[in-house]
Write a protein that holds these residues in place. Structure first.
Motif, mmCIF file in Angstrom:
data_model
loop_
_atom_site.group_PDB
_atom_site.id
_atom_site.type_symbol
_atom_site.label_atom_id
_atom_site.label_comp_id
_atom_site.label_asym_id
_atom_site.label_seq_id
_atom_site.Cartn_x
_atom_site.Cartn_y
_atom_site.Cartn_z
ATOM 1 N N LEU A 80 97.415 -3.467 38.427
ATOM 2 C CA LEU A 80 97.351 -2.782 39.727
ATOM 3 C C LEU A 80 95.907 -2.595 40.181
ATOM 4 C CD1 LEU A 80 100.192 -0.128 39.335
ATOM 5 C CD2 LEU A 80 100.200 -2.209 40.724
ATOM 6 N N ILE A 81 95.031 -2.204 39.252
ATOM 7 C CA ILE A 81 93.611 -2.051 39.589
ATOM 8 C C ILE A 81 93.041 -3.393 40.033
ATOM 9 C CG2 ILE A 81 91.323 -1.612 38.593
ATOM 10 C CD1 ILE A 81 92.696 0.598 36.898
ATOM 11 N N PHE A 82 93.406 -4.447 39.336
ATOM 12 C CA PHE A 82 92.951 -5.777 39.707
ATOM 13 C C PHE A 82 93.412 -6.141 41.118
ATOM 14 C CE2 PHE A 82 94.064 -10.269 40.024
ATOM 15 C CZ PHE A 82 92.804 -10.821 39.968
ATOM 16 N N VAL A 83 94.667 -5.895 41.438
ATOM 17 C CA VAL A 83 95.195 -6.227 42.762
ATOM 18 C C VAL A 83 94.477 -5.426 43.838
ATOM 19 C CG1 VAL A 83 97.249 -6.037 44.241
ATOM 20 C CG2 VAL A 83 97.442 -7.017 41.949
ATOM 21 N N VAL A 84 94.281 -4.126 43.610
ATOM 22 C CA VAL A 84 93.584 -3.282 44.585
ATOM 23 C C VAL A 84 92.153 -3.780 44.789
ATOM 24 C CG1 VAL A 84 92.651 -0.956 44.967
ATOM 25 C CG2 VAL A 84 95.020 -1.254 44.229
ATOM 26 N N PHE A 85 91.445 -4.085 43.700
ATOM 27 C CA PHE A 85 90.082 -4.589 43.812
ATOM 28 C C PHE A 85 90.053 -5.916 44.558
ATOM 29 C CE2 PHE A 85 86.734 -7.404 42.279
ATOM 30 C CZ PHE A 85 85.618 -6.686 42.669
ATOM 31 N N THR A 86 90.989 -6.798 44.255
ATOM 32 C CA THR A 86 91.028 -8.105 44.908
ATOM 33 C C THR A 86 91.250 -7.963 46.407
ATOM 34 O OG1 THR A 86 91.911 -9.094 42.893
ATOM 35 C CG2 THR A 86 92.192 -10.344 44.923
ATOM 36 N N ILE A 87 92.179 -7.103 46.800
ATOM 37 C CA ILE A 87 92.444 -6.876 48.224
ATOM 38 C C ILE A 87 91.201 -6.289 48.899
ATOM 39 C CG2 ILE A 87 93.791 -5.482 49.863
ATOM 40 C CD1 ILE A 87 96.176 -5.848 47.913
ATOM 41 N N HIS A 88 90.583 -5.292 48.267
ATOM 42 C CA HIS A 88 89.376 -4.672 48.822
ATOM 43 C C HIS A 88 88.250 -5.697 48.971
ATOM 44 C CE1 HIS A 88 86.130 -1.885 49.565
ATOM 45 N NE2 HIS A 88 85.490 -2.369 48.508
ATOM 46 N N PHE A 89 88.034 -6.505 47.930
ATOM 47 C CA PHE A 89 86.967 -7.500 47.947
ATOM 48 C C PHE A 89 87.216 -8.547 49.027
ATOM 49 C CE2 PHE A 89 84.985 -11.430 46.324
ATOM 50 C CZ PHE A 89 83.661 -10.995 46.285
ATOM 51 N N TYR A 90 88.441 -9.047 49.110
ATOM 52 C CA TYR A 90 88.766 -10.070 50.103
ATOM 53 C C TYR A 90 88.623 -9.518 51.521
ATOM 54 C CZ TYR A 90 91.055 -13.932 52.434
ATOM 55 O OH TYR A 90 91.326 -14.987 53.258
ATOM 56 N N ARG A 91 89.085 -8.293 51.745
ATOM 57 C CA ARG A 91 88.942 -7.676 53.066
ATOM 58 C C ARG A 91 87.478 -7.487 53.420
ATOM 59 N NH1 ARG A 91 92.765 -2.771 54.100
ATOM 60 N NH2 ARG A 91 91.944 -3.155 56.165
ATOM 61 N N SER A 92 86.645 -7.137 52.427
ATOM 62 C CA SER A 92 85.205 -7.005 52.677
ATOM 63 C C SER A 92 84.596 -8.349 53.071
ATOM 64 C CB SER A 92 84.489 -6.465 51.437
ATOM 65 O OG SER A 92 84.934 -5.174 51.131
ATOM 66 N N LEU A 93 85.001 -9.417 52.396
ATOM 67 C CA LEU A 93 84.503 -10.746 52.744
ATOM 68 C C LEU A 93 84.918 -11.137 54.163
ATOM 69 C CD1 LEU A 93 85.100 -12.829 49.494
ATOM 70 C CD2 LEU A 93 82.933 -12.060 50.417
ATOM 71 N N VAL A 94 86.170 -10.894 54.504
ATOM 72 C CA VAL A 94 86.663 -11.237 55.836
ATOM 73 C C VAL A 94 85.945 -10.406 56.894
ATOM 74 C CG1 VAL A 94 88.691 -11.159 57.348
ATOM 75 C CG2 VAL A 94 88.894 -12.074 55.035
ATOM 76 N N ARG A 95 85.750 -9.115 56.625
ATOM 77 C CA ARG A 95 85.054 -8.243 57.566
ATOM 78 C C ARG A 95 83.623 -8.741 57.789
ATOM 79 N NH1 ARG A 95 84.585 -3.665 54.862
ATOM 80 N NH2 ARG A 95 86.821 -3.332 54.978
ATOM 81 N N HIS A 96 82.935 -9.096 56.700
ATOM 82 C CA HIS A 96 81.559 -9.591 56.804
ATOM 83 C C HIS A 96 81.512 -10.885 57.616
ATOM 84 C CE1 HIS A 96 77.511 -10.769 55.771
ATOM 85 N NE2 HIS A 96 77.983 -11.934 55.335
ATOM 86 N N LYS A 97 82.442 -11.790 57.346
ATOM 87 C CA LYS A 97 82.480 -13.069 58.056
ATOM 88 C C LYS A 97 82.754 -12.839 59.543
ATOM 89 C CE LYS A 97 84.476 -17.679 57.602
ATOM 90 N NZ LYS A 97 85.400 -18.512 56.830
ATOM 91 N N THR A 98 83.659 -11.939 59.867
ATOM 92 C CA THR A 98 83.976 -11.632 61.259
ATOM 93 C C THR A 98 82.774 -11.019 61.964
ATOM 94 O OG1 THR A 98 86.273 -11.250 60.627
ATOM 95 C CG2 THR A 98 85.580 -10.388 62.763
ATOM 96 N N GLU A 99 82.104 -10.064 61.322
ATOM 97 C CA GLU A 99 80.920 -9.449 61.920
ATOM 98 C C GLU A 99 79.816 -10.470 62.137
ATOM 99 O OE1 GLU A 99 79.996 -6.286 59.213
ATOM 100 O OE2 GLU A 99 81.620 -5.005 59.955
ATOM 101 N N ARG A 100 79.627 -11.364 61.173
ATOM 102 C CA ARG A 100 78.601 -12.397 61.309
ATOM 103 C C ARG A 100 78.915 -13.323 62.474
ATOM 104 N NH1 ARG A 100 78.795 -16.384 56.937
ATOM 105 N NH2 ARG A 100 79.601 -17.722 58.546
ATOM 106 N N HIS A 101 80.171 -13.717 62.610
ATOM 107 C CA HIS A 101 80.561 -14.581 63.729
ATOM 108 C C HIS A 101 80.402 -13.856 65.057
ATOM 109 C CE1 HIS A 101 81.815 -18.145 61.621
ATOM 110 N NE2 HIS A 101 82.593 -17.443 60.817
ATOM 111 N N ASN A 102 80.732 -12.575 65.103
ATOM 112 C CA ASN A 102 80.543 -11.802 66.338
ATOM 113 C C ASN A 102 79.072 -11.740 66.726
ATOM 114 O OD1 ASN A 102 83.251 -11.320 66.766
ATOM 115 N ND2 ASN A 102 83.241 -9.354 65.697
ATOM 116 N N ARG A 103 78.187 -11.528 65.731
ATOM 117 C CA ARG A 103 76.742 -11.508 66.024
ATOM 118 C C ARG A 103 76.275 -12.867 66.539
ATOM 119 N NH1 ARG A 103 76.416 -8.500 61.195
ATOM 120 N NH2 ARG A 103 75.757 -10.356 60.056
#
Length: 183
Positions: free
Chosen positions: A138-161
């Motif tokens: 469960l900890i692994f799944v939560v970390f994976t979701i958090h990490f992937y969402r952070s990557l997607v958020r960063h990529k989206t912000e970079r594209h917006n800039r």
């Protein structure tokens, strides 16, 4: 990359639950297949990435197979990283059940069919490994979701800039920031 290669010696006198053996067999097979798929993709793509990184022609980069195969690369990464680790955790749990379940149980005899008690040492040991691995998974799944969402958020912000910078550049080239109109 990890590949679980497990040699299992089953207790001949112990009657294992059929579903346990089926689950172990399926988990082991899928685990190896997932990692072999990831290995295949990385083996095929890596030479192209290295070759393209040495080319300074932008058209060659966009024509590279690794750009067209990006979805497959991400699929291989997801399989190997996410699914592979979850399968590996499941493999450890199933292996503990297979190895510990016969310990301390009453073995089946040729003439009698004796049920094993659920409180024997092997059953308890296997249960403990399951209890430990469930929160880890469960900890692994939560970390994976958090990490992937952070990557997607960063990529989206970079594209917006980048889009904002392109818009500013367009405005400057059109002359709108100096009050000029091009007819």
């Amino acid at each position: 990359m990890q590949v679980a290669m497990v040699e299992v010696q089953l207790e001949v006198q112990y009657k294992y639950p059929q579903m346990l053996l089926i689950a172990f067999s399926a988990c082991t097979t899928v685990l190896v297949a997932v990692h072999l798929f990831a290995l295949l993709i990385s083996t095929c793509i890596l030479p192209n990435v290295e070759a393209v990184s040495n080319i300074h022609n932008l058209n060659s980069i966009s024509e590279s197979p690794h750009e067209r195969m990006h979805p497959y690369i991400e699929l291989a990464w997801g399989f190997s990283t996410v699914l592979g680790i979850l399968l590996f955790l499941a493999e450890v749990v199933l292996l503990c059940w297979i190895k510990f379940l016969p310990v301390g149980s009453i073995l089946k005899n040729e003439t009698t069919n004796v049920e094993k008690p659920s409180g024997h040492a092997g059953w308890q040991s296997a249960l403990v490994s399951t209890i430990i691995m469930v929160p880890v998974g469960l900890i692994f799944v939560v970390f994976t979701i958090h990490f992937y969402r952070s990557l997607v958020r960063h990529k989206t912000e970079r594209h917006n800039r980048e889009i904002e910078e392109l818009h500013k550049l367009k405005v400057q080239l059109d002359g709108h920031d100096r009050g000029m109109q091009v007819v």
